[in-house]
Design a protein around this motif. Structure first.
Motif, PDB file in Angstrom:
ATOM      1  N   VAL A 212      13.460  40.876  55.478  1.00 48.75           N
ATOM      2  CA  VAL A 212      12.654  41.108  54.265  1.00 48.75           C
ATOM      3  C   VAL A 212      13.443  41.946  53.265  1.00 48.75           C
ATOM      4  CG1 VAL A 212      10.565  42.177  53.342  1.00 48.75           C
ATOM      5  CG2 VAL A 212      10.475  40.945  55.532  1.00 48.75           C
ATOM      6  N   THR A 213      13.525  41.418  52.055  1.00 50.55           N
ATOM      7  CA  THR A 213      14.286  42.140  51.013  1.00 50.55           C
ATOM      8  C   THR A 213      13.399  42.620  49.860  1.00 50.55           C
ATOM      9  OG1 THR A 213      14.774  40.005  49.996  1.00 50.55           O
ATOM     10  CG2 THR A 213      16.455  40.915  51.455  1.00 50.55           C
ATOM     11  N   ASP A 214      12.161  42.119  49.781  1.00 49.56           N
ATOM     12  CA  ASP A 214      11.330  42.430  48.600  1.00 49.56           C
ATOM     13  C   ASP A 214       9.895  42.002  48.885  1.00 49.56           C
ATOM     14  OD1 ASP A 214      10.857  39.510  47.414  1.00 49.56           O
ATOM     15  OD2 ASP A 214      12.891  39.629  48.176  1.00 49.56           O
ATOM     16  N   PHE A 215       8.995  42.387  47.981  1.00 49.35           N
ATOM     17  CA  PHE A 215       7.579  41.981  48.075  1.00 49.35           C
ATOM     18  C   PHE A 215       7.272  40.816  47.136  1.00 49.35           C
ATOM     19  CE2 PHE A 215       6.681  46.242  50.005  1.00 49.35           C
ATOM     20  CZ  PHE A 215       5.898  45.814  51.072  1.00 49.35           C
ATOM     21  N   ASP A 216       8.244  39.967  46.885  1.00 47.92           N
ATOM     22  CA  ASP A 216       8.049  38.830  45.984  1.00 47.92           C
ATOM     23  C   ASP A 216       7.458  39.355  44.670  1.00 47.92           C
ATOM     24  OD1 ASP A 216       8.506  36.121  45.549  1.00 47.92           O
ATOM     25  OD2 ASP A 216       6.429  35.610  45.932  1.00 47.92           O
ATOM     26  N   CYS A 217       6.283  38.855  44.251  1.00 49.35           N
ATOM     27  CA  CYS A 217       5.753  39.347  42.961  1.00 49.35           C
ATOM     28  C   CYS A 217       4.271  39.663  43.012  1.00 49.35           C
ATOM     29  CB  CYS A 217       6.039  38.319  41.867  1.00 49.35           C
ATOM     30  SG  CYS A 217       5.232  36.731  42.178  1.00 49.35           S
ATOM     31  N   TRP A 218       3.714  39.715  44.250  1.00 52.06           N
ATOM     32  CA  TRP A 218       2.251  39.888  44.353  1.00 52.06           C
ATOM     33  C   TRP A 218       1.835  41.352  44.441  1.00 52.06           C
ATOM     34  CZ3 TRP A 218       0.482  42.579  48.571  1.00 52.06           C
ATOM     35  CH2 TRP A 218       1.388  42.712  49.633  1.00 52.06           C
ATOM     36  N   HIS A 219       2.758  42.239  44.819  1.00 48.09           N
ATOM     37  CA  HIS A 219       2.353  43.599  45.185  1.00 48.09           C
ATOM     38  C   HIS A 219       2.158  44.460  43.938  1.00 48.09           C
ATOM     39  CE1 HIS A 219       2.025  47.341  47.256  1.00 48.09           C
ATOM     40  NE2 HIS A 219       2.246  46.779  48.428  1.00 48.09           N
ATOM     41  N   PRO A 220       0.962  45.040  43.779  1.00 48.95           N
ATOM     42  CA  PRO A 220       0.696  45.806  42.558  1.00 48.95           C
ATOM     43  C   PRO A 220       1.581  47.042  42.408  1.00 48.95           C
ATOM     44  CG  PRO A 220      -1.137  46.013  44.124  1.00 48.95           C
ATOM     45  CD  PRO A 220      -0.213  44.975  44.671  1.00 48.95           C
ATOM     46  N   ASP A 221       2.099  47.573  43.544  1.00 47.63           N
ATOM     47  CA  ASP A 221       2.899  48.808  43.465  1.00 47.63           C
ATOM     48  C   ASP A 221       4.404  48.547  43.444  1.00 47.63           C
ATOM     49  OD1 ASP A 221       0.478  50.018  43.654  1.00 47.63           O
ATOM     50  OD2 ASP A 221       0.621  50.334  45.825  1.00 47.63           O
ATOM     51  N   HIS A 222       4.790  47.297  43.437  1.00 54.54           N
ATOM     52  CA  HIS A 222       6.229  46.977  43.436  1.00 54.54           C
ATOM     53  C   HIS A 222       6.531  46.004  42.310  1.00 54.54           C
ATOM     54  CE1 HIS A 222       7.288  48.898  47.294  1.00 54.54           C
ATOM     55  NE2 HIS A 222       6.012  48.699  47.554  1.00 54.54           N
ATOM     56  N   GLY A 223       7.714  46.135  41.747  1.00 56.37           N
ATOM     57  CA  GLY A 223       8.108  45.241  40.661  1.00 56.37           C
ATOM     58  C   GLY A 223       8.398  43.835  41.180  1.00 56.37           C
ATOM     59  N   ASN A 224       8.552  42.910  40.262  1.00 55.97           N
ATOM     60  CA  ASN A 224       8.870  41.535  40.655  1.00 55.97           C
ATOM     61  C   ASN A 224      10.278  41.469  41.237  1.00 55.97           C
ATOM     62  OD1 ASN A 224       6.426  40.974  39.509  1.00 55.97           O
ATOM     63  ND2 ASN A 224       7.324  40.336  37.548  1.00 55.97           N
ATOM     64  N   VAL A 225      10.466  40.526  42.183  1.00 54.55           N
ATOM     65  CA  VAL A 225      11.767  40.423  42.858  1.00 54.55           C
ATOM     66  C   VAL A 225      12.898  40.114  41.877  1.00 54.55           C
ATOM     67  CG1 VAL A 225      11.191  38.041  43.496  1.00 54.55           C
ATOM     68  CG2 VAL A 225      13.065  39.163  44.645  1.00 54.55           C
ATOM     69  N   GLU A 226      14.032  40.786  42.108  1.00 58.36           N
ATOM     70  CA  GLU A 226      15.268  40.541  41.340  1.00 58.36           C
ATOM     71  C   GLU A 226      16.402  40.371  42.353  1.00 58.36           C
ATOM     72  OE1 GLU A 226      15.516  40.661  38.009  1.00 58.36           O
ATOM     73  OE2 GLU A 226      13.845  41.904  37.284  1.00 58.36           O
ATOM     74  N   VAL A 227      17.405  39.556  42.000  1.00 64.25           N
ATOM     75  CA  VAL A 227      18.515  39.309  42.928  1.00 64.25           C
ATOM     76  C   VAL A 227      19.177  40.618  43.360  1.00 64.25           C
ATOM     77  CG1 VAL A 227      20.847  38.344  43.076  1.00 64.25           C
ATOM     78  CG2 VAL A 227      18.983  36.943  42.207  1.00 64.25           C
ATOM     79  N   GLU A 228      19.299  41.566  42.443  1.00 64.25           N
ATOM     80  CA  GLU A 228      20.015  42.796  42.831  1.00 64.25           C
ATOM     81  C   GLU A 228      19.251  43.576  43.900  1.00 64.25           C
ATOM     82  OE1 GLU A 228      20.467  45.939  39.837  1.00 64.25           O
ATOM     83  OE2 GLU A 228      19.054  44.835  38.589  1.00 64.25           O
ATOM     84  N   ASP A 229      17.907  43.476  43.905  1.00 58.61           N
ATOM     85  CA  ASP A 229      17.139  44.142  44.982  1.00 58.61           C
ATOM     86  C   ASP A 229      17.447  43.479  46.318  1.00 58.61           C
ATOM     87  OD1 ASP A 229      15.813  45.514  42.960  1.00 58.61           O
ATOM     88  OD2 ASP A 229      14.233  43.991  42.828  1.00 58.61           O
ATOM     89  N   VAL A 230      17.477  42.137  46.273  1.00 57.92           N
ATOM     90  CA  VAL A 230      17.731  41.380  47.501  1.00 57.92           C
ATOM     91  C   VAL A 230      19.073  41.814  48.087  1.00 57.92           C
ATOM     92  CG1 VAL A 230      18.153  39.058  48.423  1.00 57.92           C
ATOM     93  CG2 VAL A 230      16.355  39.407  46.723  1.00 57.92           C
TER      94      VAL A 230
END
Ligand SMILES: CSC[C@H]1O[C@H](OP(=O)(O)O)[C@H](O)[C@@H]1O
Ligand SMILES: Nc1ncnc2[nH]cnc12
Length: 301
Positions: A212-230
């Motif tokens: 798991v690298t990110d919360f995709d885009c559904w999580h209200p407390d996390h930003g939308n996924v970006e390649v650099e996060d991954v």
């Protein structure tokens, strides 16, 4: 070796985003493998790990030139089978669809939903039709071993989970992300289908460690996924993934043989085209994938 003896074990590892090499492999050489289905993603790193023959293929190629919808999945699986691989471990970056699977979590998934649309999904077709079961799409023998060695190495792994394979290369819209959550999916990625289907057709045991690298885009407390996060999360976890692969190789000989789930024999009951109705060229292309069950027929034609 008696005709029905299982093939000697060889571990194949398909490395996903951020995993383009396994430095621990000894006697390593990058080998080019020709296949009847075209070119694999890259040369394949062949060598030994803890005395076990292994083959490592970077799914997107070294340097990541290939998008998930541009990977030649058939060539990759055919090439690994041709090299003698018996079991494939997929290491894949995924987005989490669940609060309790935060970035850094490792999930040994056990189900897939295939929402990919533009990919070659079968080795078989006109001239030789086969229907394999995907009811249990992951090999439990391999999954059990991965889970056990991960725990022995002190890694936290979640066993089980549904991987939603989307076409990409764009990430999901929020509505899609919420849809996948409402379906009970646990993680989302872009590559494990049709890879798992093709591995099954090629009688290879297949399991995935979804990282798991990110919360995709559904999580209200996390930003939308970006390649650099991954990439940042993957780099932080790369050494864990390599530890897992080495530990897996060390324990590999102790796995039960043959595969209790029958992954290595699925074609015994899957071919429906009568020998006299088979297309000789199609049969020839399947020399590696299905040679175990086609040898006699091919020799007769
Ligand atoms: C770079 S993020 C999106 C990319 O990462 C995953 O690939 P892989 O399974 O090969 O690690 C995902 O499926 C996308 O292809
Ligand atoms: N959120 C995400 N969606 C699809 N593939 C991914 N790979 C890593 N994160 C992803």
């Amino acid at each position: 070796m008696p005709e029905d003896a299982p093939s000697p074990p060889m571990l194949g590892v398909i490395g996903g985003s951020g995993i383009y090499d396994i430095e621990e492999i000894e006697n390593a050489r990058w080998e080019w493998v020709e296949t009847p289905f075209g070119a694999p993603s890259d040369r394949i790193l062949v060598g030994d790990l803890a005395g076990l023959p292994v083959a490592f293929l970077p799914r997107h190629g070294r340097g990541h030139p290939l998008p998930p919808n541009g990977v030649n999945y058939r060539a990759n699986i055919d090439a690994l089978k041709r090299l003698g691989v018996t079991d494939i471990l997929s290491l894949s970056a995924v987005g989490s669809l669940r609060e309790d699977l935060p970035p850094g979590a490792f999930v040994v998934t056990d189900q897939f939903i295939d929402r990919t649309i533009q990919r070659e999904k079968s080795f078989f077709g006109a001239g030789l039709v086969a229907h394999v079961s995907m009811a249990e799409p992951v090999c439990n023998r391999l999954g059990d071993l991965v889970e056990r060695v991960a725990r022995e190495e002190g890694l936290r792994v979640h066993r089980g989970g549904t991987y939603l394979a989307m076409e990409g290369p764009q990430f999901s819209s929020r509505a899609e992300s919420e849809l996948y959550r409402s379906w009970g999916c646990d993680v989302v990625g872009m590559t494990n289908m049709p890879e798992a289907k093709l591995a099954r057709e090629a009688e290879l045991c297949y399991a995935t460690v979804a990282m798991v690298t990110d919360f995709d885009c559904w999580h209200p407390d996390h930003g939308n996924v970006e390649v650099e996060d991954v990439i940042r999360v993957l780099q932080a976890n790369a050494s864990k993934a390599r530890t897992l692969v080495t530990a897996l190789a060390e324990s590999f000989d102790h796995r039960p043989v043959p595969c209790g789930q029958g992954c290595d024999r699925v074609l015994d009951t899957a071919l429906i085209t009568m020998p006299e109705a088979r297309d000789a060229e199609t049969v020839r292309r399947l020399d590696a994938v299905a040679g175990r069950v086609l040898t006699t027929d091919t020799e007769e034609t």
